[in-house]
Structures are given as structure tokens and as C-alpha cells.
Design a protein around this motif. Structure first.
Motif, PDB file in Angstrom:
ATOM      1  N   ASP A  58       0.830  -1.208   0.000  1.00 37.57           N
ATOM      2  CA  ASP A  58       0.000   0.000   0.000  1.00 37.57           C
ATOM      3  C   ASP A  58       0.862   1.255   0.000  1.00 37.57           C
ATOM      4  O   ASP A  58       0.559   2.237  -0.695  1.00 37.57           O
ATOM      5  N   HIS A  59       1.933   1.228   0.765  1.00 39.61           N
ATOM      6  CA  HIS A  59       2.834   2.381   0.825  1.00 39.61           C
ATOM      7  C   HIS A  59       3.426   2.672  -0.552  1.00 39.61           C
ATOM      8  O   HIS A  59       3.404   3.811  -1.025  1.00 39.61           O
ATOM      9  N   TYR A  60       3.955   1.635  -1.196  1.00 37.97           N
ATOM     10  CA  TYR A  60       4.584   1.841  -2.492  1.00 37.97           C
ATOM     11  C   TYR A  60       3.568   2.238  -3.561  1.00 37.97           C
ATOM     12  O   TYR A  60       3.876   3.042  -4.448  1.00 37.97           O
ATOM     13  N   LYS A  61       2.352   1.717  -3.481  1.00 37.27           N
ATOM     14  CA  LYS A  61       1.301   2.151  -4.416  1.00 37.27           C
ATOM     15  C   LYS A  61       1.043   3.639  -4.255  1.00 37.27           C
ATOM     16  O   LYS A  61       0.920   4.368  -5.247  1.00 37.27           O
ATOM     17  N   GLN A  62       0.961   4.095  -3.002  1.00 32.36           N
ATOM     18  CA  GLN A  62       0.714   5.521  -2.754  1.00 32.36           C
ATOM     19  C   GLN A  62       1.878   6.371  -3.248  1.00 32.36           C
ATOM     20  O   GLN A  62       1.671   7.437  -3.844  1.00 32.36           O
ATOM     21  N   LEU A  65       1.602   6.605  -6.989  1.00 30.73           N
ATOM     22  CA  LEU A  65       0.520   7.515  -7.371  1.00 30.73           C
ATOM     23  C   LEU A  65       0.951   8.972  -7.204  1.00 30.73           C
ATOM     24  O   LEU A  65       0.653   9.819  -8.061  1.00 30.73           O
ATOM     25  N   ASN A  66       1.650   9.256  -6.112  1.00 29.03           N
ATOM     26  CA  ASN A  66       2.140  10.625  -5.889  1.00 29.03           C
ATOM     27  C   ASN A  66       3.142  11.027  -6.960  1.00 29.03           C
ATOM     28  O   ASN A  66       3.117  12.163  -7.456  1.00 29.03           O
ATOM     29  N   ASP A  69       1.249  11.758 -10.138  1.00 29.79           N
ATOM     30  CA  ASP A  69       0.595  13.064 -10.077  1.00 29.79           C
ATOM     31  C   ASP A  69       1.586  14.202 -10.327  1.00 29.79           C
ATOM     32  O   ASP A  69       1.290  15.147 -11.077  1.00 29.79           O
TER      33      ASP A  69
END
Length: 103
Positions: A58-62, A65-66, A69
Motif C-alpha cells: 500500500d505504501h509503495y502504491k501511494q 501515485l504521488n 501526479d
């Protein structure tokens, strides 16, 4: 691969594993210091084991995504008729920092 460590006073130590280092700690600083370090390291190891694969994922997905962006923002800034090089540089520097924190 062993490292050569210089002990205060100029003596050299060539530990082949962490137990050799802990033996040197005990020899030079005493049993209490060795026990303290062993307990501390066990706690750190226990804390690390509590982090689940899902949390890491989950951390690496976020993070990705950042980064996506910020990359889209840099592309948007470059498409403007008058490029704001400072804004683009700041956005790219932010991306580099985000990646650097993950090393």
C-alpha cells in the motif's frame, strides 16, 4: 565479507559476523552493554516483523501515485505556451526527493 574495524586505541578487529562484534562489545564495555544491545536489536527485529506485506504494498502504491501526479503536473507545466522553468524544476526536484526517500 569481513570488515576491518579500528577500535579506540588503534587495535584492529576483523569481525566475520555480528556475534564477533557483540563479543568485542562485551570484552571492551562489559556484559551489561552487550545485553542491552541484544535486547534493543531484538525489539527492532520484532517491530520490523510486524509490518505486513500489504502495508508495504500500500505504501509503495501511494508513492507511485504521488510520483505519477507530480509527473503529470510537470508535463502540464511544459505544455503551457510560456514554460515556467522554475516551477518545472521544483516539481522535478519534488519527484527526485520522493524517490530518494524510498531508498
Amino acid at each position: 565479507m569481513p570488515h576491518v574495524l579500528e577500535i579506540k586505541g588503534g587495535e584492529l578487529l576483523t569481525p566475520f559476523n555480528v556475534f564477533d562484534v557483540m563479543d568485542a562489545v562485551e570484552d571492551y564495555m562489559g556484559t551489561d552493554i552487550r545485553q542491552y544491545l541484544e535486547e534493543y536489536l531484538e525489539g527492532v527485529e520484532s517491530d520490523a516483523e510486524e509490518i505486513t506485506d500489504d502495508e508495504i504494498s500500500d505504501h509503495y502504491k501511494q508513492v507511485l501515485l504521488n510520483i505519477r501526479d507530480e509527473t503529470e503536473e510537470a508535463l502540464r507545466l511544459m505544455e503551457k505556451p510560456r514554460m515556467d522553468r522554475k516551477a518545472i524544476r521544483e516539481t522535478l526536484n519534488l519527484i527526485v526527493k520522493m524517490i530518494g526517500r524510498e531508498k
